[in-house]
Design a protein around this motif. Sequence first.
Motif, PDB file in Angstrom:
ATOM      1  N   GLN A  46      -3.884   3.961  44.178  1.00  0.00           N
ATOM      2  CA  GLN A  46      -2.710   3.875  45.060  1.00  0.00           C
ATOM      3  C   GLN A  46      -2.844   2.691  46.009  1.00  0.00           C
ATOM      4  OE1 GLN A  46      -0.170   7.036  45.640  1.00  0.00           O
ATOM      5  NE2 GLN A  46       0.875   5.078  45.759  1.00  0.00           N
ATOM      6  N   SER A  47      -4.014   2.529  46.600  1.00  0.00           N
ATOM      7  CA  SER A  47      -4.142   1.449  47.598  1.00  0.00           C
ATOM      8  C   SER A  47      -4.109   0.074  46.914  1.00  0.00           C
ATOM      9  CB  SER A  47      -5.378   1.672  48.482  1.00  0.00           C
ATOM     10  OG  SER A  47      -6.402   0.838  48.110  1.00  0.00           O
ATOM     11  N   PRO A  59     -11.629  12.742  40.763  1.00  0.00           N
ATOM     12  CA  PRO A  59     -10.273  12.313  40.376  1.00  0.00           C
ATOM     13  C   PRO A  59      -9.378  11.981  41.581  1.00  0.00           C
ATOM     14  CG  PRO A  59     -10.955  14.170  39.028  1.00  0.00           C
ATOM     15  CD  PRO A  59     -12.044  13.952  40.026  1.00  0.00           C
ATOM     16  N   ALA A  60      -9.424  12.788  42.640  1.00  0.00           N
ATOM     17  CA  ALA A  60      -8.519  12.536  43.784  1.00  0.00           C
ATOM     18  C   ALA A  60      -8.883  11.221  44.463  1.00  0.00           C
ATOM     19  CB  ALA A  60      -8.602  13.696  44.774  1.00  0.00           C
ATOM     20  N   ALA A  61     -10.186  10.953  44.573  1.00  0.00           N
ATOM     21  CA  ALA A  61     -10.623   9.703  45.221  1.00  0.00           C
ATOM     22  C   ALA A  61     -10.234   8.507  44.357  1.00  0.00           C
ATOM     23  CB  ALA A  61     -12.131   9.746  45.449  1.00  0.00           C
ATOM     24  N   PHE A  62     -10.321   8.663  43.031  1.00  0.00           N
ATOM     25  CA  PHE A  62      -9.932   7.567  42.135  1.00  0.00           C
ATOM     26  C   PHE A  62      -8.434   7.278  42.291  1.00  0.00           C
ATOM     27  CE2 PHE A  62      -8.237   6.180  37.997  1.00  0.00           C
ATOM     28  CZ  PHE A  62      -8.862   4.940  37.935  1.00  0.00           C
ATOM     29  N   VAL A  63      -7.639   8.337  42.345  1.00  0.00           N
ATOM     30  CA  VAL A  63      -6.186   8.165  42.497  1.00  0.00           C
ATOM     31  C   VAL A  63      -5.894   7.404  43.788  1.00  0.00           C
ATOM     32  CG1 VAL A  63      -4.074   9.458  43.034  1.00  0.00           C
ATOM     33  CG2 VAL A  63      -5.447  10.091  41.052  1.00  0.00           C
ATOM     34  N   ARG A  98       5.048   1.326  44.489  1.00  0.00           N
ATOM     35  CA  ARG A  98       6.196   0.958  43.656  1.00  0.00           C
ATOM     36  C   ARG A  98       6.728   2.137  42.824  1.00  0.00           C
ATOM     37  NH1 ARG A  98       2.796  -2.602  44.637  1.00  0.00           N
ATOM     38  NH2 ARG A  98       3.371  -4.740  45.129  1.00  0.00           N
ATOM     39  N   ALA A  99       5.872   3.086  42.499  1.00  0.00           N
ATOM     40  CA  ALA A  99       6.326   4.268  41.749  1.00  0.00           C
ATOM     41  C   ALA A  99       6.156   5.523  42.623  1.00  0.00           C
ATOM     42  CB  ALA A  99       5.545   4.403  40.456  1.00  0.00           C
ATOM     43  N   GLY A 100       6.194   5.316  43.953  1.00  0.00           N
ATOM     44  CA  GLY A 100       5.993   6.439  44.874  1.00  0.00           C
ATOM     45  C   GLY A 100       4.529   6.869  44.874  1.00  0.00           C
ATOM     46  N   ARG A 101       4.302   8.142  45.254  1.00  0.00           N
ATOM     47  CA  ARG A 101       2.917   8.643  45.302  1.00  0.00           C
ATOM     48  C   ARG A 101       2.374   8.819  43.884  1.00  0.00           C
ATOM     49  NH1 ARG A 101      -0.164  10.781  48.996  1.00  0.00           N
ATOM     50  NH2 ARG A 101       1.490  10.847  50.536  1.00  0.00           N
ATOM     51  N   ILE A 102       1.115   8.444  43.691  1.00  0.00           N
ATOM     52  CA  ILE A 102       0.470   8.740  42.400  1.00  0.00           C
ATOM     53  C   ILE A 102      -0.069  10.160  42.518  1.00  0.00           C
ATOM     54  CG2 ILE A 102      -1.363   8.088  40.795  1.00  0.00           C
ATOM     55  CD1 ILE A 102      -0.993   5.191  41.872  1.00  0.00           C
ATOM     56  N   LEU A 103       0.447  11.042  41.700  1.00  0.00           N
ATOM     57  CA  LEU A 103       0.181  12.474  41.886  1.00  0.00           C
ATOM     58  C   LEU A 103      -1.161  12.893  41.287  1.00  0.00           C
ATOM     59  CD1 LEU A 103       3.781  13.685  40.976  1.00  0.00           C
ATOM     60  CD2 LEU A 103       2.810  13.372  43.262  1.00  0.00           C
ATOM     61  N   ARG A 104      -1.472  12.417  40.093  1.00  0.00           N
ATOM     62  CA  ARG A 104      -2.755  12.770  39.471  1.00  0.00           C
ATOM     63  C   ARG A 104      -3.067  11.817  38.326  1.00  0.00           C
ATOM     64  NH1 ARG A 104       1.023  16.372  38.610  1.00  0.00           N
ATOM     65  NH2 ARG A 104       1.869  16.444  36.500  1.00  0.00           N
ATOM     66  N   SER A 105      -4.351  11.864  37.930  1.00  0.00           N
ATOM     67  CA  SER A 105      -4.798  11.006  36.836  1.00  0.00           C
ATOM     68  C   SER A 105      -5.304  11.886  35.699  1.00  0.00           C
ATOM     69  CB  SER A 105      -5.925  10.100  37.351  1.00  0.00           C
ATOM     70  OG  SER A 105      -6.621   9.562  36.264  1.00  0.00           O
ATOM     71  N   HIS A 158       7.010  12.105  35.599  1.00  0.00           N
ATOM     72  CA  HIS A 158       7.063  10.655  35.416  1.00  0.00           C
ATOM     73  C   HIS A 158       5.638  10.185  35.144  1.00  0.00           C
ATOM     74  CE1 HIS A 158      11.086  10.792  36.914  1.00  0.00           C
ATOM     75  NE2 HIS A 158      10.702  11.314  38.074  1.00  0.00           N
ATOM     76  N   ARG A 159       5.482   9.290  34.161  1.00  0.00           N
ATOM     77  CA  ARG A 159       4.113   8.898  33.796  1.00  0.00           C
ATOM     78  C   ARG A 159       3.992   7.394  33.619  1.00  0.00           C
ATOM     79  NH1 ARG A 159       2.016  11.187  28.821  1.00  0.00           N
ATOM     80  NH2 ARG A 159       3.948  10.409  27.946  1.00  0.00           N
ATOM     81  N   MET A 160       2.799   6.887  33.924  1.00  0.00           N
ATOM     82  CA  MET A 160       2.494   5.471  33.670  1.00  0.00           C
ATOM     83  C   MET A 160       1.082   5.367  33.101  1.00  0.00           C
ATOM     84  SD  MET A 160       4.246   3.440  36.855  1.00  0.00           S
ATOM     85  CE  MET A 160       4.631   1.967  35.927  1.00  0.00           C
ATOM     86  N   ALA A 161       0.864   4.318  32.310  1.00  0.00           N
ATOM     87  CA  ALA A 161      -0.475   4.097  31.734  1.00  0.00           C
ATOM     88  C   ALA A 161      -1.167   3.017  32.556  1.00  0.00           C
ATOM     89  CB  ALA A 161      -0.343   3.649  30.284  1.00  0.00           C
ATOM     90  N   LEU A 162      -2.346   3.339  33.058  1.00  0.00           N
ATOM     91  CA  LEU A 162      -3.129   2.390  33.851  1.00  0.00           C
ATOM     92  C   LEU A 162      -4.155   1.686  32.969  1.00  0.00           C
ATOM     93  CD1 LEU A 162      -4.342   1.379  36.681  1.00  0.00           C
ATOM     94  CD2 LEU A 162      -5.895   3.324  36.458  1.00  0.00           C
ATOM     95  N   VAL A 163      -4.229   0.358  33.076  1.00  0.00           N
ATOM     96  CA  VAL A 163      -5.354  -0.394  32.477  1.00  0.00           C
ATOM     97  C   VAL A 163      -5.861  -1.305  33.592  1.00  0.00           C
ATOM     98  CG1 VAL A 163      -6.151  -1.923  30.624  1.00  0.00           C
ATOM     99  CG2 VAL A 163      -4.159  -0.445  30.241  1.00  0.00           C
ATOM    100  N   TRP A 164      -7.031  -0.959  34.156  1.00  0.00           N
ATOM    101  CA  TRP A 164      -7.560  -1.694  35.307  1.00  0.00           C
ATOM    102  C   TRP A 164      -8.855  -2.370  34.866  1.00  0.00           C
ATOM    103  CZ3 TRP A 164      -8.589   0.950  40.732  1.00  0.00           C
ATOM    104  CH2 TRP A 164      -8.709  -0.068  41.702  1.00  0.00           C
TER     105      TRP A 164
END
Length: 411
Positions: free
Chosen positions: A267-268, A259-263, A273-280, A238-244
């Motif tokens: 998430q916070s 990468p893990a710290a960014f994810v 809403r889409a469960g855990r964000i697994l990776r970026s 499952h994928r989503m596009a982030l624009v922050w």
Amino acid sequence: MVKLGSRIDVAIVGGGMAGASLALLLAKFCPNLSVALLEQRPLMDPGASIALPSFDTRATALAAGSLQLFDELGLWPQLKPYCAPISRVRVSDRGRAAGVAFTADKQRRASFAGMLGAVIENAALGPVLYRALARLPVTLVSPAQVERVRVCDQGVDLGWQGEDGPGCLAARLLVVADGVDSPLCRQLGIETERVEYRQRALVATLATQRDHGGVAYERFTDRGPMAMLPLPRRDGSHRMALVWTCPEEDAGELQALAPAAFVQRVQSAFGWRAGRILRSGELQGYPLSLHVAWEQWRRNLVLLGNCAHFLHPVAGQGFNLTLRDSYHLATTLAAGCCTGESPGQLNLLEEYGRARRLDQQLTIGFSDRVPALFAAPGLLAGGLRQAGLLGLNLAPSLRASFIGQAAGFGL
Ligand SMILES: Cc1cc2nc3c(=O)[nH]c(=O)nc-3n(C[C@H](O)[C@H](O)[C@H](O)COP(=O)(O)OP(=O)(O)OC[C@H]3O[C@@H](n4cnc5c(N)ncnc54)[C@H](O)[C@@H]3O)c2cc1C
């Protein structure tokens, strides 16, 4: 192949999203006009991937009106497998109860196949556009870096540097679509109004635990607005596009994270809403500003895309607006062809400019004001945002006009 010194009807400089889309529209609506598209970068294998700035790792939210336009061009069957439909938009403010949801069936006008729009990765959009162009009588000149333009009464003379040395051609109409901060506009003495937002858009593709269910989220966080857009599944993920969108200094800090710290930060701010964000995927930053050219047309000349107006991406409007400009330009030139007018004729280009003024003003104003309201910190601004979101929930006419603007229906 364009021969040295050739004469054609329309020359488009810049093969990004704007230039390529206009070339397709001209081929459909003005089949009698000869069209050349000049791009400074090599179009290595247009069928596979297009190494141009437009077609990088970003994703684009296409409004329902844009989908209808691509359908008219016969491209929807090719685009559909790469598109994630947006059936619902949820707008919310972090830490506050109010939120607003838009669904397709509450719109004033019929939407494309019951959708508010769809999201496509730019890297997928490019090859679809260029495969379609390859089947049409549009002359692609690449690599060709246009260095010299001279506008005269009869038309425009262009000079470029290509792989095999210099080239030149004459055109009756020049469309400059060479992106933001256009050197060609500077050469033509066209000034630009600029607002520096001192913000950066951080863009990444995220893998999520749960399916997005066709929901596009616009969330206003302490750092700035965050869009999480649905993407089609790939390899079972499952994928989503982030624009922050963040202030420059926050963006720098976020880009420096592992990468893990960014994810974890995403998430916070976004929640579950889409469960855990697994990776970026790869994180890219785009400095943001508003650029609006003071002149968008002259005799034998039109500006299109980012070089005409470069917008804040918070509302996903830039390319949608450009498509509407391109459609109007192509249909205005088509009407001119029927009455034997030259595509560079001033009255035609003035008619185009007048037709586009209101939509451009509304869209540019909308893209400029939304981030300003939602970037402001503090209790009062938060309260105003909440009142605004509640207002959108409660006032059907306000909500309808918000959706109409965001969905890109002809204005
Ligand atoms: C983070 C972000 C997210 C966005 N999301 C959305 C969205 O969801 N929905 C939406 O509608 N819009 C969105 N946009 C806006 C959209 O990306 C732009 O509208 C689009 O990229 C415009 O492309 P362009 O063709 O005008 O410019 P460019 O992509 O810059 O293309 C210009 C082309 O001209 C070529 N060129 C330059 N100089 C010359 C020369 N001298 N000779 C020949 N060729 C030349 C360049 O190589 C390039 O290929 C977003 C923008 C950003 C930054």
